[in-house]
Design an enzyme around this catalytic site. Structure first.
Site, PDB file in Angstrom:
ATOM      1  N   GLU A  27      -1.691 -32.756  19.608  1.00 25.77           N
ATOM      2  CA  GLU A  27      -2.256 -33.931  18.942  1.00 25.77           C
ATOM      3  C   GLU A  27      -1.891 -35.181  19.727  1.00 25.77           C
ATOM      4  O   GLU A  27      -0.818 -35.248  20.358  1.00 25.77           O
ATOM      5  CB  GLU A  27      -1.696 -34.042  17.505  1.00 25.77           C
ATOM      6  CG  GLU A  27      -2.160 -35.308  16.797  1.00 25.77           C
ATOM      7  CD  GLU A  27      -1.949 -35.308  15.284  1.00 25.77           C
ATOM      8  OE1 GLU A  27      -1.275 -34.398  14.759  1.00 25.77           O
ATOM      9  OE2 GLU A  27      -2.470 -36.234  14.629  1.00 25.77           O
ATOM     10  N   ASN A  72      -3.915 -35.788  11.886  1.00 21.61           N
ATOM     11  CA  ASN A  72      -4.290 -37.047  11.240  1.00 21.61           C
ATOM     12  C   ASN A  72      -4.979 -37.990  12.231  1.00 21.61           C
ATOM     13  O   ASN A  72      -5.837 -38.787  11.855  1.00 21.61           O
ATOM     14  CB  ASN A  72      -3.048 -37.723  10.656  1.00 21.61           C
ATOM     15  CG  ASN A  72      -2.428 -36.906   9.528  1.00 21.61           C
ATOM     16  OD1 ASN A  72      -3.042 -35.994   9.002  1.00 21.61           O
ATOM     17  ND2 ASN A  72      -1.201 -37.234   9.158  1.00 21.61           N
ATOM     18  N   ASN A 172      -9.853 -32.884   9.458  1.00 24.75           N
ATOM     19  CA  ASN A 172      -8.452 -32.494   9.294  1.00 24.75           C
ATOM     20  C   ASN A 172      -7.931 -32.957   7.940  1.00 24.75           C
ATOM     21  O   ASN A 172      -8.094 -34.139   7.587  1.00 24.75           O
ATOM     22  CB  ASN A 172      -7.599 -33.147  10.390  1.00 24.75           C
ATOM     23  CG  ASN A 172      -6.116 -32.851  10.222  1.00 24.75           C
ATOM     24  OD1 ASN A 172      -5.684 -31.716  10.412  1.00 24.75           O
ATOM     25  ND2 ASN A 172      -5.346 -33.856   9.834  1.00 24.75           N
ATOM     26  N   GLU A 173      -7.339 -32.051   7.183  1.00 27.56           N
ATOM     27  CA  GLU A 173      -6.643 -32.378   5.917  1.00 27.56           C
ATOM     28  C   GLU A 173      -7.388 -33.419   5.086  1.00 27.56           C
ATOM     29  O   GLU A 173      -6.797 -34.414   4.646  1.00 27.56           O
ATOM     30  CB  GLU A 173      -5.213 -32.846   6.214  1.00 27.56           C
ATOM     31  CG  GLU A 173      -4.364 -31.762   6.823  1.00 27.56           C
ATOM     32  CD  GLU A 173      -2.869 -32.104   6.946  1.00 27.56           C
ATOM     33  OE1 GLU A 173      -2.479 -33.256   6.713  1.00 27.56           O
ATOM     34  OE2 GLU A 173      -2.097 -31.180   7.281  1.00 27.56           O
ATOM     35  N   TYR A 244       4.206 -26.608   6.139  1.00 26.52           N
ATOM     36  CA  TYR A 244       5.448 -26.914   6.852  1.00 26.52           C
ATOM     37  C   TYR A 244       6.611 -26.649   5.902  1.00 26.52           C
ATOM     38  O   TYR A 244       6.513 -26.926   4.704  1.00 26.52           O
ATOM     39  CB  TYR A 244       5.467 -28.379   7.283  1.00 26.52           C
ATOM     40  CG  TYR A 244       4.424 -28.713   8.328  1.00 26.52           C
ATOM     41  CD1 TYR A 244       4.627 -28.396   9.661  1.00 26.52           C
ATOM     42  CD2 TYR A 244       3.231 -29.358   7.972  1.00 26.52           C
ATOM     43  CE1 TYR A 244       3.683 -28.701  10.633  1.00 26.52           C
ATOM     44  CE2 TYR A 244       2.283 -29.667   8.936  1.00 26.52           C
ATOM     45  CZ  TYR A 244       2.511 -29.342  10.266  1.00 26.52           C
ATOM     46  OH  TYR A 244       1.576 -29.646  11.217  1.00 26.52           O
ATOM     47  N   GLU A 292      -2.202 -25.230  11.087  1.00 27.97           N
ATOM     48  CA  GLU A 292      -0.952 -25.985  11.279  1.00 27.97           C
ATOM     49  C   GLU A 292       0.132 -25.276  10.486  1.00 27.97           C
ATOM     50  O   GLU A 292       0.003 -25.113   9.264  1.00 27.97           O
ATOM     51  CB  GLU A 292      -1.068 -27.431  10.772  1.00 27.97           C
ATOM     52  CG  GLU A 292      -1.820 -28.350  11.708  1.00 27.97           C
ATOM     53  CD  GLU A 292      -1.779 -29.804  11.263  1.00 27.97           C
ATOM     54  OE1 GLU A 292      -0.737 -30.257  10.747  1.00 27.97           O
ATOM     55  OE2 GLU A 292      -2.798 -30.485  11.444  1.00 27.97           O
ATOM     56  N   GLN A 356       3.753 -28.539  16.683  1.00 29.12           N
ATOM     57  CA  GLN A 356       2.797 -28.740  17.739  1.00 29.12           C
ATOM     58  C   GLN A 356       3.367 -28.088  19.005  1.00 29.12           C
ATOM     59  O   GLN A 356       4.376 -27.411  18.908  1.00 29.12           O
ATOM     60  CB  GLN A 356       2.564 -30.226  17.916  1.00 29.12           C
ATOM     61  CG  GLN A 356       1.997 -30.865  16.630  1.00 29.12           C
ATOM     62  CD  GLN A 356       1.581 -32.324  16.784  1.00 29.12           C
ATOM     63  OE1 GLN A 356       1.677 -32.908  17.842  1.00 29.12           O
ATOM     64  NE2 GLN A 356       1.129 -32.913  15.673  1.00 29.12           N
TER      65      GLN A 356
HETATM   66  O1  AHR Z   1       1.406 -31.988  12.792  1.00 28.96           O
HETATM   67  C1  AHR Z   1       1.722 -33.239  12.252  1.00 28.96           C
HETATM   68  C2  AHR Z   1       0.750 -33.705  11.187  1.00 28.96           C
HETATM   69  O2  AHR Z   1       0.893 -32.902  10.049  1.00 28.96           O
HETATM   70  C3  AHR Z   1      -0.725 -33.613  11.503  1.00 28.96           C
HETATM   71  O3  AHR Z   1      -1.209 -34.731  12.169  1.00 28.96           O
HETATM   72  C4  AHR Z   1      -1.357 -33.516  10.146  1.00 28.96           C
HETATM   73  O4  AHR Z   1      -2.566 -32.810  10.167  1.00 28.96           O
HETATM   74  C5  AHR Z   1      -0.296 -32.866   9.283  1.00 28.96           C
HETATM   75  O5  AHR Z   1      -0.111 -33.526   8.103  1.00 28.96           O
END
Ligand code: AHR
Length: 513
Positions: A27, A72, A172-173, A244, A292, A356
């Site tokens: 990213e 993001n 994305n999201e 996450y 992700e 990432q």
């Molecule tokens: O990977 C970091 C961020 O986490 C990304 O930009 C977003 O898609 C997610 O919230």
């Protein structure tokens, strides 16, 4: 010592290992692109400014597909800013990460980098501030051979051959209120449907990922997928998942069981997608793109501190240092279990991207004008990407359990297994979640006769250190793989002992019996 009895059976296969499960993510965020994969002027930079040390680690890690350019970031990004002569590209404010974006790196640079890394491109489009036209245009620019304004522009910009990007993320999201251009499920579902249709009119061979939920704790989780897929079912191939995990307030037991949530998340999305299938009388299945996932200390560490600092600094910096989490032994064990969960669901999870690749919550770290190195979490990924081949085997696990605050009882030993029939090999990937106790593991290899143990390696707490041990520029790579001794394979049985809090891989020759 805890105990686990595991059975695998040659006839109980889940499906072929999807190679795209070993994906990663680049990213425009922090130092992932700038001073991560790209740093002209670095002693290791090649003629295009790509860091050869980072490229070599990317290859060693075995990443197969890399998602780009966000995250993001993509929800406020004009893809056109990143093409054409570099000196004419605009400098812009990236609101998502409060960063000054120079656009020195864009689509062509990423395509060239991907070629050198040997990775497939997974391109995300902006459905935050942009819409159908920008979506259609980037597909024409990237994939049409020539003879139109946009494809000829690509040729003029130096790429005679189309990039032929197969995999595209529709935003994305978009369920997240933090997202630039956040939408309701109906708003997003309709926009994604129309963008997908227009993109497919340009190139019918592309594969499309609709945005699912940003995590399974989102208030709209479930309903979001239901609505979005109802709008997009016929025009998309995958729905995305993001997750996450981190250790909260020293609750290592729950953290180590994070994959229980991954299993739940995946199984819930499958159920939702299949309910839309039944309701709409559709034939095809929608598969999952877990695009992700990782350990990320979002609360109480780097993220809040670093993001606040750059926002409060009152000025916009180029590639500030953000969320450069330093990963421990515990984190590596959790990453191993998350990979196990993805692999166990490989019949439906066809794509997964660890977030990432470099510096930003990443398995690879690099310093500006300095070295690059492997974090602890590099190893489970690298070994699974290398050895998980052929068929995924269904592993039946009968393990001693332990109690967790978040997830109730969880297995102390977690496992996934694959069978590479062509080369006559079985690979098993283990985690021992026990913080204090070693685990005695017995694997019944039904339908196989075990031959030589080709590889047995373990990641555990280094001598004299604790479970928080990590790798950094000062201490070097102190957390890594070492030989796992005492692995015994005979007849249809494999026996081994996993040290407390460890991740391990065993690869052995097998013949059918
Ligand atoms: O990977 C970091 C961020 O986490 C990304 O930009 C977003 O898609 C997610 O919230």
């Amino acid at each position: 010592m805890s105990r686990a009895r595991i059975s695998i059976d040659r006839d109980f296969t889940i499906g072929e290992v999807p190679r795209r499960l070993f994906g990663s993510f680049v990213e425009h965020m922090g130092r992932c692109v700038y001073t991560g994969i790209y740093e002209p002027g670095h002693p290791e930079a090649d003629e295009q400014g790509f860091r050869k040390d980072v490229l070599a680690l990317t290859k060693e890690m075995g990443a197969t597909v890399v998602r780009y350019p966000g995250g993001n970031f993509v929800s406020g990004y004009n893809w056109e800013d990143g093409i054409g002569p570099v000196e004419q590209r605009p400098r812009r404010l990236d609101g998502a990460w409060h960063t000054l974006e120079t656009n020195a790196f864009g689509l062509h640079e990423f395509a060239d980098w991907s070629k050198k890394a040997g990775t497939e491109i997974m391109e995300a489009i902006n459905l935050g501030t942009k819409g159908v036209e920008a979506a259609r245009n980037i597909v024409e620019y990237a994939n049409h051979p020539g003879g139109t304004q946009l494809s000829d522009l690509r040729i003029k910009n130096g790429a005679k051959d189309p990039f032929n990007i197969k995999l595209w993320c529709l935003g994305n999201e978009m369920d997240g209120p933090w997202q630039i251009g956040h939408k309701t499920a109906d708003e997003y579902g309709r926009l994604a449907q129309e963008a997908a249709k227009a993109m497919r009119y340009v190139d019918p061979s592309i594969e499309l990922v609709a945005c699912g939920s940003s995590n399974s704790g989102m208030p709209t989780f479930g309903a979001w997928e239901q609505t979005v897929l109802t709008h997009t079912y016929d025009v998309v191939d995958y729905v995305s998942l993001h997750a996450y995990y981190q250790e909260h307030n020293g609750d290592a037991e729950s953290f180590l069981a994070s994959a229980v949530n991954t299993d739940y998340f995946i199984e819930s999305v499958i159920a939702t997608a299949d309910s839309v299938r039944a309701k709409g009388k559709h034939k095809k299945h929608i598969n999952l793109s877990f695009d992700e996932w990782n350990v990320w200390y979002q609360r109480g560490r780097n993220t809040e501190d670093q993001l606040h600092k750059i926002q409060e600094a009152g000025h916009w910096q180029e590639h500030p240092r953000v969320i450069e989490d330093e990963y421990s032994v515990t984190d590596a064990v959790v990453v191993g279990t998350l990979l196990n969960s993805l692999l166990r669901h490989g019949d439906r999870v066809k794509i997964a991207n660890q977030a990432q690749l470099v510096n930003v919550i990443a398995p690879i770290r690099s310093e500006e004008n300095g070295p690059a190195w492997r974090q602890s979490i590099f190893w489970p990924f690298a070994r699974m990407a290398e050895l998980a081949k052929g068929q995924i085997l269904r592993a039946v696990v009968n393990s001693d359990k332990y109690d967790t605050t978040k997830y109730g009882d969880a297995d102390l030993v977690d496992v996934s297994a694959t069978w590479d029939e062509e080369n006559g090999r079985v690979a098993l990937f283990f985690a021992n979640r026990g913080l204090e106790e070693a685990a005695d593991v017995e694997v019944a290899l039904r339908g196989f006769d075990a031959g030589q143990v080709r590889r047995a390696e373990v990641l555990e707490t280094p001598e004299g250190k604790d479970r928080h041990a990590s790798n950094n520029q000062q201490v070097g790579e102190q957390v890594g793989l070492t030989a796992l001794d005492g692995v015994k394979a005979a007849g249809s049985e494999l026996r081994l002992t996993l040290p407390a809090l460890s991740w391990a891989v065993v690869e052995l020759d097998v013949t059918r019996n």
